[in-house]
Design an enzyme around this catalytic site. Structure first.
Site, PDB file in Angstrom:
ATOM      1  N   SER A  29       6.958 -13.104  77.851  1.00 28.83           N
ATOM      2  CA  SER A  29       7.603 -11.671  77.411  1.00 28.83           C
ATOM      3  C   SER A  29       7.527 -10.988  78.827  1.00 28.83           C
ATOM      4  O   SER A  29       6.376 -10.691  79.351  1.00 28.83           O
ATOM      5  CB  SER A  29       6.779 -11.074  76.246  1.00 28.83           C
ATOM      6  OG  SER A  29       7.163  -9.984  76.055  1.00 28.83           O
ATOM      7  N   ALA A  30       8.529 -10.097  78.786  1.00 26.65           N
ATOM      8  CA  ALA A  30       8.465  -8.913  79.873  1.00 26.65           C
ATOM      9  C   ALA A  30       7.999  -7.790  79.416  1.00 26.65           C
ATOM     10  O   ALA A  30       8.014  -6.678  80.376  1.00 26.65           O
ATOM     11  CB  ALA A  30       9.986  -8.952  80.503  1.00 26.65           C
ATOM     12  N   THR A  76       8.834 -10.065  68.401  1.00 33.53           N
ATOM     13  CA  THR A  76      10.049 -11.009  68.821  1.00 33.53           C
ATOM     14  C   THR A  76      10.219 -12.356  68.190  1.00 33.53           C
ATOM     15  O   THR A  76       9.349 -12.398  67.170  1.00 33.53           O
ATOM     16  CB  THR A  76       9.904 -11.127  70.455  1.00 33.53           C
ATOM     17  OG1 THR A  76      10.946 -11.573  70.666  1.00 33.53           O
ATOM     18  CG2 THR A  76       8.586 -11.980  70.897  1.00 33.53           C
ATOM     19  N   LYS A  80      10.704 -11.517  63.426  1.00 31.02           N
ATOM     20  CA  LYS A  80      11.454 -10.229  63.294  1.00 31.02           C
ATOM     21  C   LYS A  80      11.913 -10.001  61.665  1.00 31.02           C
ATOM     22  O   LYS A  80      11.965  -9.145  61.324  1.00 31.02           O
ATOM     23  CB  LYS A  80      12.728 -10.357  64.003  1.00 31.02           C
ATOM     24  CG  LYS A  80      12.523 -10.034  65.533  1.00 31.02           C
ATOM     25  CD  LYS A  80      13.767  -9.870  66.537  1.00 31.02           C
ATOM     26  CE  LYS A  80      13.642  -9.648  67.831  1.00 31.02           C
ATOM     27  NZ  LYS A  80      14.884  -9.101  68.604  1.00 31.02           N
ATOM     28  N   ASP A 116      16.825  -2.471  68.583  1.00 28.78           N
ATOM     29  CA  ASP A 116      17.929  -3.328  69.412  1.00 28.78           C
ATOM     30  C   ASP A 116      19.137  -2.644  69.112  1.00 28.78           C
ATOM     31  O   ASP A 116      19.988  -2.623  70.229  1.00 28.78           O
ATOM     32  CB  ASP A 116      17.835  -4.741  68.763  1.00 28.78           C
ATOM     33  CG  ASP A 116      16.640  -5.636  69.067  1.00 28.78           C
ATOM     34  OD1 ASP A 116      16.043  -5.282  70.154  1.00 28.78           O
ATOM     35  OD2 ASP A 116      16.374  -6.607  68.400  1.00 28.78           O
ATOM     36  N   GLY A 141      28.800 -14.928  68.803  1.00 22.31           N
ATOM     37  CA  GLY A 141      27.623 -15.319  68.300  1.00 22.31           C
ATOM     38  C   GLY A 141      27.425 -14.583  67.072  1.00 22.31           C
ATOM     39  O   GLY A 141      28.053 -13.459  66.610  1.00 22.31           O
ATOM     40  N   ALA A 142      26.756 -15.168  66.222  1.00 21.73           N
ATOM     41  CA  ALA A 142      26.270 -14.691  64.738  1.00 21.73           C
ATOM     42  C   ALA A 142      24.965 -14.792  64.486  1.00 21.73           C
ATOM     43  O   ALA A 142      24.325 -15.040  63.100  1.00 21.73           O
ATOM     44  CB  ALA A 142      27.243 -15.435  63.787  1.00 21.73           C
ATOM     45  N   ALA A 145      20.524 -11.525  67.107  1.00 26.95           N
ATOM     46  CA  ALA A 145      21.104 -10.605  68.269  1.00 26.95           C
ATOM     47  C   ALA A 145      22.597  -9.740  67.690  1.00 26.95           C
ATOM     48  O   ALA A 145      22.716  -8.692  67.625  1.00 26.95           O
ATOM     49  CB  ALA A 145      21.147 -11.248  69.562  1.00 26.95           C
ATOM     50  N   TYR A 235      20.012 -12.155  79.869  1.00 32.01           N
ATOM     51  CA  TYR A 235      19.505 -11.297  81.058  1.00 32.01           C
ATOM     52  C   TYR A 235      19.013 -12.277  81.970  1.00 32.01           C
ATOM     53  O   TYR A 235      18.544 -12.058  83.087  1.00 32.01           O
ATOM     54  CB  TYR A 235      18.665 -10.212  80.632  1.00 32.01           C
ATOM     55  CG  TYR A 235      17.319 -10.543  80.054  1.00 32.01           C
ATOM     56  CD1 TYR A 235      17.279 -10.768  78.536  1.00 32.01           C
ATOM     57  CD2 TYR A 235      16.484 -10.686  80.814  1.00 32.01           C
ATOM     58  CE1 TYR A 235      16.088 -11.200  78.223  1.00 32.01           C
ATOM     59  CE2 TYR A 235      15.099 -11.247  80.293  1.00 32.01           C
ATOM     60  CZ  TYR A 235      14.931 -11.355  79.086  1.00 32.01           C
ATOM     61  OH  TYR A 235      13.862 -11.708  78.360  1.00 32.01           O
ATOM     62  N   GLY A 256      22.564  -8.074  80.843  1.00 26.93           N
ATOM     63  CA  GLY A 256      21.621  -7.740  79.452  1.00 26.93           C
ATOM     64  C   GLY A 256      20.430  -6.925  79.831  1.00 26.93           C
ATOM     65  O   GLY A 256      19.741  -6.719  78.913  1.00 26.93           O
TER      66      GLY A 256
END
Ligand code: ATR
Length: 290
Positions: A29-30, A76, A80, A116, A141-142, A145, A235, A256
């Site tokens: 994780s950042a 995360t 979630k 988000d 995408g579905a 996110a 990203y 991203g």
């Protein structure tokens, strides 16, 4: 690493308050780098730590947060949705999106929020220069996110139609029906007609994520055109195959980083009440990820 950004808080004292992030895995994780840099920059008496929480540990999180006095948590993958059951109330965004990425603890009361959607909206505005969104939007995408991004995009009343493209059509159809407010429909991944008509395309799928850097969610890029903005929420790498294809046809591109930084900045503001130093957080993210 840049020398200009402090990645750790100056000191931990008896009065220091705890923030953190839970996930499984979490070591990549950042978020700790971004938040600790922001806390250090503003001289706030908090520290932000990673917690490796397995799914079986989620149900006991509520009492732990309260008894340890943890002021706030980011959430995360894969928690979630699971943490929705342990908070006392949900923000409107979290309720509509159906996921929580931020928990705010105030005097024993836990609120689940979702930053988000705020993150992508801020990135579209500040990184994409879009004060208003175009009328036709394509989402690729579905998954989780895509839910947050669709919610964010539909907040702009100028958006007339969103096409949700996904490899698995059933998921695209379900998302468009559930969150689409009558303004979204589903179609197959790579449908060129909807891409040709779109002024904005946002990749919310994981296609192009390292190490699979040579693939694009739109195949050979058919339909991309110069009068559109193309956003990739992947990203890593920063310049994905999709963004390279978009650049090649003269489209404006947004990577991203912005969504990641802005969702973090919003969470920071919810916990501390202070305006987040977004540029410091961006520098810390760059230093920690690349
Ligand atoms: P997240 O919460 O990050 O959105 P997710 O819920 O696993 O993660 O969703 C990942 C998205 O990327 C999905 O839309 C997925 O498509 P499917 O619904 O068909 O699984 C998409 N995706 C992942 N790998 C893909 C691939 N190789 N080709 C096309 N789509 C892919």
């Amino acid at each position: 690493m840049t020398g200009a950004v402090a990645l750790a808080p100056a000191a931990i004292r008896g009065s220091t308050q705890i923030l953190g992030v839970i996930g499984d895995p979490i070591a990549h994780s950042a978020s700790p780098a971004m938040h600790n840099a922001a806390l250090a920059h503003l001289g706030l008496d908090y520290v932000y730590v990673p917690y490796h929480v397995k799914p079986a540990g989620v149900s006991s999180l509520g009492p732990a947060i309260r008894s340890l006095g943890i002021r706030g948590l980011n959430v995360t993958v894969p928690h979630k949705i699971g943490v929705m059951a342990i908070v006392d109330d949900l923000s409107e965004a979290a309720r509509q999106i159906g996921a929580v990425n931020t928990i705010i603890h105030q005097d024993g009361h836990l609120t689940g929020d979702n930053t988000d959607a705020y993150g992508i909206a801020a990135s579209l505005r500040e990184d994409g220069g879009l004060s208003h969104l175009p009328s036709h939007v394509v989402l690729l995408g579905a998954g989780g996110a895509a839910r947050a991004v669709l919610h964010a995009v539909l907040q702009d009343e100028g958006v007339e139609h969103v096409t949700v493209q996904n490899r698995t059509m059933d998921r695209a159809t379900a998302l468009a029906q559930e969150l689409g407010q009558g303004r979204a429909t589903a179609c197959a991944l790579g449908d060129t007609t909807s891409i040709e008509q779109a002024g904005l395309l946002i990749n919310c799928s994981s296609v192009g994520l390292a190490p699979e850097v040579d693939v694009s969610p739109v195949g050979d890029g058919a339909g991309l055109h110069q009068d559109m903005v193309v956003v990739d929420i992947v990203y890593k790498p920063l310049r994905t195959r999709l963004l390279q294809q978009a650049e090649a046809v003269g489209a404006r591109t947004v990577d991203g980083l912005g969504m990641l930084v802005h969702q973090a900045a919003r969470a920071f503001e919810l916990w501390t009440g202070q305006r987040a130093p977004v540029d410091i957080m961006r520098q810390a993210l760059l230093a920690s990820v690349y």
